[in-house]
Motif scaffolding. Structure first.
Motif, short mmCIF file in Angstrom:
data_model
loop_
_atom_site.label_atom_id
_atom_site.label_comp_id
_atom_site.label_asym_id
_atom_site.label_seq_id
_atom_site.Cartn_x
_atom_site.Cartn_y
_atom_site.Cartn_z
N SER A 128 0.58 -1.55 0.37
CA SER A 128 -0.17 0.19 -0.34
C SER A 128 0.73 1.04 0.13
O SER A 128 2.02 0.79 0.39
N LEU A 139 -5.56 2.81 -0.60
CA LEU A 139 -4.90 2.89 -2.06
C LEU A 139 -3.47 1.63 -1.89
O LEU A 139 -2.55 2.37 -1.04
N TRP A 141 -2.08 -2.45 -3.23
CA TRP A 141 -2.24 -3.42 -4.55
C TRP A 141 -2.33 -4.60 -4.13
O TRP A 141 -1.91 -5.47 -3.13
N GLY A 162 -14.18 -0.55 -4.70
CA GLY A 162 -12.43 -0.26 -4.39
C GLY A 162 -12.76 1.57 -3.97
O GLY A 162 -13.12 1.88 -3.27
N ALA A 165 -12.13 7.08 -7.76
CA ALA A 165 -11.22 6.92 -9.19
C ALA A 165 -10.76 7.73 -8.93
O ALA A 165 -9.20 8.35 -9.48
N ASP A 167 -8.57 9.22 -6.81
CA ASP A 167 -7.06 9.16 -5.81
C ASP A 167 -6.52 7.85 -7.08
O ASP A 167 -5.68 8.12 -6.94
N GLN A 168 -7.36 6.92 -7.52
CA GLN A 168 -6.30 5.56 -8.79
C GLN A 168 -5.78 6.88 -8.99
O GLN A 168 -4.61 6.99 -9.88
N GLN A 169 -6.28 7.60 -9.69
CA GLN A 169 -5.95 8.46 -11.24
C GLN A 169 -5.00 8.50 -11.06
O GLN A 169 -4.02 9.43 -10.92
N ALA A 172 -1.38 7.24 -10.26
CA ALA A 172 -0.56 6.55 -11.40
C ALA A 172 -0.23 7.70 -11.82
O ALA A 172 0.59 7.52 -12.85
#
Length: 176
Positions: A128, A139, A141, A162, A165, A167-169, A172
């Protein structure tokens, strides 16, 4: 903890009944395993990490480790024990769960390689960004071997769809 809940639930759903845990080990891990329907076998940790012979004698289908920086002792699983553990997992068709909870922090030694890199078909890697960025991001994995992907996805769907989105972007983009 979320990753451990997902992976231990996936292992139970795949037919694993007993799991070995490091002793001493992370708080609440045994409770998560039992909640997932697994029986727990505590295996001692020494100055080189978990007792691999003890894991083998326990007759388990999986072992959960913090090999880069064992919690709470701080020892790193020795290269000899890493290879012995992988050999056990391959012989037994068992799974190693590598909890990489703080592998990016090394103040007392050089970083060690992951066990997952030695046997990707036998090792689940969990990590994480809780310590490097912020625990509030939630977040992390899971890198699962092919035979556990379906059960892992099913567990994740049961526990929540999940992380946000946005936060994930953002993560990334930061990694990129």
């Amino acid at each position: 903890r979320n990753g451990l809940n997902i992976v231990l639930g996936a292992l139970a759903a795949s037919g694993v009944r007993r799991v070995a845990l490091e002793d001493p080990g992370p708080e609440l891990l045994a409770a998560i395993a039992v909640r997932s329907g697994l029986s727990v076998v505590n295996v001692p940790v020494d100055e080189e990490g978990i007792d691999v012979d003890g894991v083998e004698r326990a007759g388990v289908g999986a072992v959960v480790l913090t090999p880069a920086h064992q919690s709470p002792t701080g020892v790193a699983l020795s290269a000899e024990k890493r290879h012995a553990l992988v050999a056990w997992a391959e012989r037994s068709r068992a799974t190693i769960v590598e909890d990489d909870y703080d592998a990016e922090f090394r103040y007392d030694r050089q970083p060690v390689g992951s066990i997952q890199g030695l046997a990707p078909e036998r090792v689940v890697s969990i990590g994480s960004v809780s310590k490097t960025l912020a625990p509030g991001l939630r977040l992390g994995w899971i890198v699962a071997p092919p035979h556990l992907v379906g059960a892992t996805v099913a567990q994740k769907q049961l526990l929540g769809r999940g992380a946000p989105a946005l936060d994930q972007q953002a993560l990334a983009a930061l990694i990129e």
